[in-house]
Motif scaffolding. Structure first.
Motif, PDB file in Angstrom:
ATOM      1  N   LEU A  75       0.864  -1.172   0.000  1.00 28.34           N
ATOM      2  CA  LEU A  75       0.000   0.000   0.000  1.00 28.34           C
ATOM      3  C   LEU A  75       0.899   1.219   0.000  1.00 28.34           C
ATOM      4  CD1 LEU A  75      -2.992   0.926   0.086  1.00 28.34           C
ATOM      5  CD2 LEU A  75      -2.679   1.250   2.556  1.00 28.34           C
ATOM      6  N   GLN A  76       0.941   1.903  -1.130  1.00 22.36           N
ATOM      7  CA  GLN A  76       1.683   3.150  -1.246  1.00 22.36           C
ATOM      8  C   GLN A  76       0.753   4.278  -0.849  1.00 22.36           C
ATOM      9  OE1 GLN A  76       5.011   3.787  -2.079  1.00 22.36           O
ATOM     10  NE2 GLN A  76       4.503   5.889  -1.494  1.00 22.36           N
ATOM     11  N   MET A  77       1.139   5.024   0.168  1.00 24.11           N
ATOM     12  CA  MET A  77       0.293   6.091   0.695  1.00 24.11           C
ATOM     13  C   MET A  77       1.000   7.429   0.497  1.00 24.11           C
ATOM     14  SD  MET A  77      -1.052   4.265   4.205  1.00 24.11           S
ATOM     15  CE  MET A  77       0.566   4.265   4.956  1.00 24.11           C
ATOM     16  N   ASN A  78       0.405   8.273  -0.310  1.00 24.58           N
ATOM     17  CA  ASN A  78       0.960   9.601  -0.581  1.00 24.58           C
ATOM     18  C   ASN A  78       0.017  10.682  -0.070  1.00 24.58           C
ATOM     19  OD1 ASN A  78       3.099   8.368  -1.996  1.00 24.58           O
ATOM     20  ND2 ASN A  78       1.961   8.439  -3.918  1.00 24.58           N
ATOM     21  N   SER A  79       0.532  11.883   0.044  1.00 19.73           N
ATOM     22  CA  SER A  79      -0.274  13.027   0.496  1.00 19.73           C
ATOM     23  C   SER A  79      -1.043  12.688   1.769  1.00 19.73           C
ATOM     24  CB  SER A  79      -1.248  13.460  -0.604  1.00 19.73           C
ATOM     25  OG  SER A  79      -0.554  13.788  -1.788  1.00 19.73           O
ATOM     26  N   LEU A  80      -0.349  12.127   2.713  1.00 22.33           N
ATOM     27  CA  LEU A  80      -0.997  11.673   3.941  1.00 22.33           C
ATOM     28  C   LEU A  80      -1.562  12.838   4.741  1.00 22.33           C
ATOM     29  CD1 LEU A  80       1.492   8.846   4.836  1.00 22.33           C
ATOM     30  CD2 LEU A  80      -0.978   8.566   4.662  1.00 22.33           C
ATOM     31  N   LYS A  81      -2.690  12.553   5.388  1.00 24.08           N
ATOM     32  CA  LYS A  81      -3.400  13.549   6.193  1.00 24.08           C
ATOM     33  C   LYS A  81      -3.501  13.051   7.629  1.00 24.08           C
ATOM     34  CE  LYS A  81      -6.402  14.586   2.216  1.00 24.08           C
ATOM     35  NZ  LYS A  81      -7.815  14.649   1.743  1.00 24.08           N
ATOM     36  N   PRO A  82      -3.691  13.944   8.576  1.00 22.75           N
ATOM     37  CA  PRO A  82      -3.845  13.505   9.966  1.00 22.75           C
ATOM     38  C   PRO A  82      -4.976  12.486  10.141  1.00 22.75           C
ATOM     39  CG  PRO A  82      -3.434  15.850   9.904  1.00 22.75           C
ATOM     40  CD  PRO A  82      -3.595  15.413   8.477  1.00 22.75           C
ATOM     41  N   GLU A  83      -6.014  12.609   9.350  1.00 24.94           N
ATOM     42  CA  GLU A  83      -7.138  11.667   9.472  1.00 24.94           C
ATOM     43  C   GLU A  83      -6.816  10.274   8.941  1.00 24.94           C
ATOM     44  OE1 GLU A  83      -7.194  14.748   8.126  1.00 24.94           O
ATOM     45  OE2 GLU A  83      -8.527  14.830   6.365  1.00 24.94           O
ATOM     46  N   ASP A  84      -5.651  10.101   8.339  1.00 19.02           N
ATOM     47  CA  ASP A  84      -5.204   8.767   7.939  1.00 19.02           C
ATOM     48  C   ASP A  84      -4.568   8.004   9.100  1.00 19.02           C
ATOM     49  OD1 ASP A  84      -4.134  10.246   4.869  1.00 19.02           O
ATOM     50  OD2 ASP A  84      -5.926   9.009   5.174  1.00 19.02           O
ATOM     51  N   THR A  85      -4.387   8.681  10.224  1.00 21.80           N
ATOM     52  CA  THR A  85      -3.785   8.041  11.388  1.00 21.80           C
ATOM     53  C   THR A  85      -4.659   6.886  11.862  1.00 21.80           C
ATOM     54  OG1 THR A  85      -2.677  10.064  12.117  1.00 21.80           O
ATOM     55  CG2 THR A  85      -3.111   8.386  13.793  1.00 21.80           C
ATOM     56  N   ALA A  86      -4.051   5.716  11.957  1.00 26.11           N
ATOM     57  CA  ALA A  86      -4.787   4.504  12.342  1.00 26.11           C
ATOM     58  C   ALA A  86      -3.809   3.333  12.414  1.00 26.11           C
ATOM     59  CB  ALA A  86      -5.880   4.185  11.332  1.00 26.11           C
ATOM     60  N   VAL A  87      -4.301   2.224  12.915  1.00 28.57           N
ATOM     61  CA  VAL A  87      -3.581   0.959  12.773  1.00 28.57           C
ATOM     62  C   VAL A  87      -4.059   0.321  11.471  1.00 28.57           C
ATOM     63  CG1 VAL A  87      -3.107  -1.306  13.744  1.00 28.57           C
ATOM     64  CG2 VAL A  87      -3.384   0.663  15.262  1.00 28.57           C
ATOM     65  N   TYR A  88      -3.114  -0.033  10.632  1.00 32.90           N
ATOM     66  CA  TYR A  88      -3.429  -0.612   9.335  1.00 32.90           C
ATOM     67  C   TYR A  88      -3.201  -2.120   9.367  1.00 32.90           C
ATOM     68  CZ  TYR A  88      -3.916   3.963   7.199  1.00 32.90           C
ATOM     69  OH  TYR A  88      -4.370   5.225   6.867  1.00 32.90           O
ATOM     70  N   TYR A  89      -4.189  -2.848   8.875  1.00 27.72           N
ATOM     71  CA  TYR A  89      -4.143  -4.310   8.861  1.00 27.72           C
ATOM     72  C   TYR A  89      -4.261  -4.822   7.430  1.00 27.72           C
ATOM     73  CZ  TYR A  89      -5.451  -3.835  13.808  1.00 27.72           C
ATOM     74  OH  TYR A  89      -5.504  -3.508  15.146  1.00 27.72           O
ATOM     75  N   CYS A  90      -3.464  -5.810   7.084  1.00 28.58           N
ATOM     76  CA  CYS A  90      -3.670  -6.460   5.793  1.00 28.58           C
ATOM     77  C   CYS A  90      -4.542  -7.696   6.003  1.00 28.58           C
ATOM     78  CB  CYS A  90      -2.357  -6.838   5.130  1.00 28.58           C
ATOM     79  SG  CYS A  90      -1.382  -8.063   6.003  1.00 28.58           S
ATOM     80  N   ASN A  91      -5.226  -8.066   4.963  1.00 24.98           N
ATOM     81  CA  ASN A  91      -6.102  -9.230   4.968  1.00 24.98           C
ATOM     82  C   ASN A  91      -5.907  -9.985   3.665  1.00 24.98           C
ATOM     83  OD1 ASN A  91      -9.059 -10.315   4.076  1.00 24.98           O
ATOM     84  ND2 ASN A  91      -8.700 -10.575   6.260  1.00 24.98           N
ATOM     85  N   VAL A  92      -5.724 -11.280   3.786  1.00 27.99           N
ATOM     86  CA  VAL A  92      -5.456 -12.112   2.610  1.00 27.99           C
ATOM     87  C   VAL A  92      -6.361 -13.328   2.643  1.00 27.99           C
ATOM     88  CG1 VAL A  92      -3.739 -13.550   1.450  1.00 27.99           C
ATOM     89  CG2 VAL A  92      -3.059 -11.358   2.455  1.00 27.99           C
ATOM     90  N   GLY A  93      -6.957 -13.641   1.504  1.00 29.60           N
ATOM     91  CA  GLY A  93      -7.811 -14.817   1.399  1.00 29.60           C
ATOM     92  C   GLY A  93      -7.358 -15.713   0.263  1.00 29.60           C
ATOM     93  N   GLY A  94      -7.504 -17.021   0.457  1.00 28.85           N
ATOM     94  CA  GLY A  94      -7.099 -17.951  -0.588  1.00 28.85           C
ATOM     95  C   GLY A  94      -7.372 -19.388  -0.222  1.00 28.85           C
ATOM     96  N   ILE A  95      -6.547 -20.270  -0.773  1.00 30.26           N
ATOM     97  CA  ILE A  95      -6.690 -21.709  -0.577  1.00 30.26           C
ATOM     98  C   ILE A  95      -5.350 -22.274  -0.085  1.00 30.26           C
ATOM     99  CG2 ILE A  95      -7.163 -23.926  -1.695  1.00 30.26           C
ATOM    100  CD1 ILE A  95      -9.602 -22.220  -1.580  1.00 30.26           C
TER     101      ILE A  95
END
Length: 120
Positions: free
Chosen positions: A80-100
Motif C-alpha cells: 500500500l503506497q500512501m501519498n499526500s498523507l493527512k492527519p485523518e489517515d492516522t490509524a492501525v493498518y491491517y492487511c487481509n489475505v484470502g485464498g486456498i
C-alpha cells in the motif's frame, strides 16, 4: 496455516508518504483477494483498498487518488503506497489475505497491524 507479516508503518508529517508491505507465508496454494483495512481509535475497522487475483482494485473514497494498492504474486506480498498523507489517515493498518491452502482449505488471515501516525 498462513501467517502474515506487515511492515512499513511509522510517523510521518502531513503531506508525506509511507509504503506498507504485507508478506504471506505458510501452506499457501493460491491467493485470491488481498486488502488493507484500518482502524482509528474509537472507530470501526474500515476497508482502505482491495485487489483481486486478476488485479482489479477498489478504494475507499477517502483515499482515492492518494493511495495505491499493488501485489507481487511471486512473493505473496501486497503493498500500500500512501501519498499526500493527512492527519485523518492516522490509524492501525491491517492487511487481509484470502485464498486456498495446500490442503484445499479456504483461509482468511489478518496481519498483526502496523501503526501509521500522521502528525506535525
Amino acid at each position: 496455516q498462513v501467517q502474515l507479516v506487515e511492515s512499513g508503518g511509522g510517523l510521518v508529517q502531513p503531506g508525506g508518504s509511507l509504503r506498507l508491505s504485507c508478506a504471506a507465508s505458510g501452506s499457501i496454494f493460491s491467493i485470491y483477494a488481498m486488502g488493507w483495512y484500518r482502524q482509528a481509535p474509537g472507530k470501526q475497522r474500515e476497508l482502505v483498498a482491495h485487489i483481486s487475483s486478476s488485479g482489479s482494485v477498489n478504494y475507499a473514497d477517502s483515499v482515492k487518488g492518494r493511495f495505491t494498492i499493488s501485489r507481487d504474486n511471486a512473493k505473496n506480498t501486497v503493498y500500500l503506497q500512501m501519498n499526500s498523507l493527512k492527519p485523518e489517515d492516522t490509524a492501525v493498518y491491517y492487511c487481509n489475505v484470502g485464498g486456498i491452502t495446500t490442503a484445499a482449505l479456504s483461509f482468511g488471515s489478518w496481519g498483526q497491524g502496523t501503526q501509521v501516525t500522521v502528525s506535525s
